[in-house]
Write an enzyme that holds these catalytic residues in place. Structure first.
Site, PDB file in Angstrom:
ATOM      1  N   LYS A 190      38.557  11.034  32.379  1.00 27.80           N
ATOM      2  CA  LYS A 190      39.339   9.962  33.021  1.00 27.80           C
ATOM      3  C   LYS A 190      39.764   8.927  31.986  1.00 27.80           C
ATOM      4  O   LYS A 190      38.995   8.594  31.094  1.00 27.80           O
ATOM      5  CB  LYS A 190      38.466   9.299  34.102  1.00 27.80           C
ATOM      6  CG  LYS A 190      39.077   8.081  34.757  1.00 27.80           C
ATOM      7  CD  LYS A 190      38.120   7.433  35.754  1.00 27.80           C
ATOM      8  CE  LYS A 190      37.353   6.280  35.169  1.00 27.80           C
ATOM      9  NZ  LYS A 190      36.514   5.559  36.146  1.00 27.80           N
ATOM     10  N   ARG A 192      41.586   4.958  31.557  1.00 27.75           N
ATOM     11  CA  ARG A 192      42.008   3.754  32.286  1.00 27.75           C
ATOM     12  C   ARG A 192      43.154   3.110  31.527  1.00 27.75           C
ATOM     13  O   ARG A 192      42.934   2.411  30.528  1.00 27.75           O
ATOM     14  CB  ARG A 192      40.838   2.766  32.379  1.00 27.75           C
ATOM     15  CG  ARG A 192      39.863   3.077  33.502  1.00 27.75           C
ATOM     16  CD  ARG A 192      39.268   1.800  34.075  1.00 27.75           C
ATOM     17  NE  ARG A 192      38.243   2.076  35.066  1.00 27.75           N
ATOM     18  CZ  ARG A 192      38.496   2.276  36.361  1.00 27.75           C
ATOM     19  NH1 ARG A 192      39.738   2.260  36.805  1.00 27.75           N
ATOM     20  NH2 ARG A 192      37.510   2.497  37.203  1.00 27.75           N
ATOM     21  N   SER A 221      37.978   0.191  44.064  1.00 27.37           N
ATOM     22  CA  SER A 221      39.300   0.337  44.695  1.00 27.37           C
ATOM     23  C   SER A 221      39.469   1.732  45.281  1.00 27.37           C
ATOM     24  O   SER A 221      40.380   1.979  46.065  1.00 27.37           O
ATOM     25  CB  SER A 221      40.383   0.104  43.645  1.00 27.37           C
ATOM     26  OG  SER A 221      40.360   1.167  42.705  1.00 27.37           O
TER      27      SER A 221
END
Ligand code: R5P
Length: 310
Positions: A190, A192, A221
């Site tokens: 992942k 960001r 979120s």
């Protein structure tokens, strides 16, 4: 020994109190007209070991300040020692300088708790284990892996399981669960691009035709999880279950989860989400009250806490 609750998660405090068969200390926690917090302890705690239960969840600043003021009130009332029981330890995600000129909020919080008068910390699935070193006092970090493993074995009863870490930082936690339920391991790469935004780059491992179990400490979120689920489904995963300790669930998170391809999201009650998730069929809550009560008992009796996980 006495237990006392802040106002952030009274339901969990009451369950811990039931499990310990010990009444919560009578307090008066109020707000002044301008929002400042007023704390009064309505019983003698002189010479007692006191456990203060308070998650520093949203509103994080208010809940943290309330915890600090309770600790201060206890110190000034001659408690023998004060354990800050923080089921969800907020401000933990900034635990180092990832880019220049940023603060390390976890260290600031550690300093505040220390200076207020805490003598020990008890928490659950701390975002990063090394935060324990920010304190010069004992920190007991409990794990929810056994709780999740029990649920998976009893309720899911699925074969062909693979545990998936939603990012590289979560591999150790995910491997822990994979070992307990004898499942394979996959890792999501992942990135960001900006705070609060996440993008799946690659999936390391073969998830085709498998039931995926994503493990994470926080769902905020929902971006990380929803993107991970979409990527896993695209790679041929059969079903995707998500096990997350702390349901921060900000903004549209609940809606996002409900409309995603997640089969089920399992969270704990480290944060009180009873109103937020009411009538949401995909989200289930497991209670950590017995785990916390047992740890409090063991700390109070000076017996092993780590034995809880062996
Ligand atoms: C990140 O390191 C954490 O373990 C969580 O994956 C992250 O905080 C989740 O945030 P969000 O739900 O906003 O993507």
């Amino acid at each position: 020994m006495k237990i006392l609750s802040g106002t952030s998660n009274l339901n969990l405090s009451k369950d811990i109190s039931k499990s310990l068969k010990l009444k919560l200390v009578n307090t008066n926690i109020k707000r002044f007209a301008d929002g400042e917090i007023y704390i009064e302890i309505n019983e003698n705690i002189r010479g007692n070991s006191v456990f203060v239960i308070q998650s520093t969840s949203n509103p994080a600043n208010d809940n943290l300040m309330e915890l600090l003021l309770i600790i201060d009130a206890l110190k000034r009332s001659s408690a023998k020692n004060i354990t800050a029981v923080i089921p969800y330890f907020g401000y933990a995600r900034q635990d180092r300088k990832v880019v220049p000129r940023t603060s390390i909020s976890a260290k600031v919080v550690a300093n505040l708790l220390t200076n207020a008068g805490a003598s020990r910390i008890l928490t659950v699935d701390l975002h990063a284990g090394q935060i324990q070193g920010f304190f010069d006092m004992p920190v007991d970090n409990l794990f929810t892996t056994p709780l999740f493993a029990r649920y998976i074995k009893k309720k899911l009863k699925k074969k062909n399981l693979i545990c998936v870490s939603p990012d590289v930082g979560g591999v150790q936690r995910t491997r822990g669960l994979a070992t307990k339920i004898a499942a394979d391991l996959a890792i999501i790469d992942k990135r960001r691009p900006a705070p609060g935004k996440s993008r799946v780059m690659n999936i390391i491992g073969d998830v085709k035709g498998k039931t995926c179990i994503i493990v994470d400490d926080i769902i905020d979120s929902g971006g990380t999880i929803v993107n991970a689920v979409a990527a896993l489904k695209k790679s041929g995963a059969e079903d995707v279950y998500v096990f997350t300790t702390h349901g921060v669930l900000s903004g549209e998170a609940v809606k996002k989860i409900q409309s995603s391809k997640i089969k089920k999201l399992v969270i704990t009650d480290s944060i009180d989400n009873s109103k937020k998730i009411k009538n949401h069929s995909k989200i289930e809550v497991l209670s950590i009250s017995n785990l916390m009560a047992e740890a409090i008992k063991r700390i109070s009796n000076s017996t092993s806490v780590s034995d809880l996980f062996n």
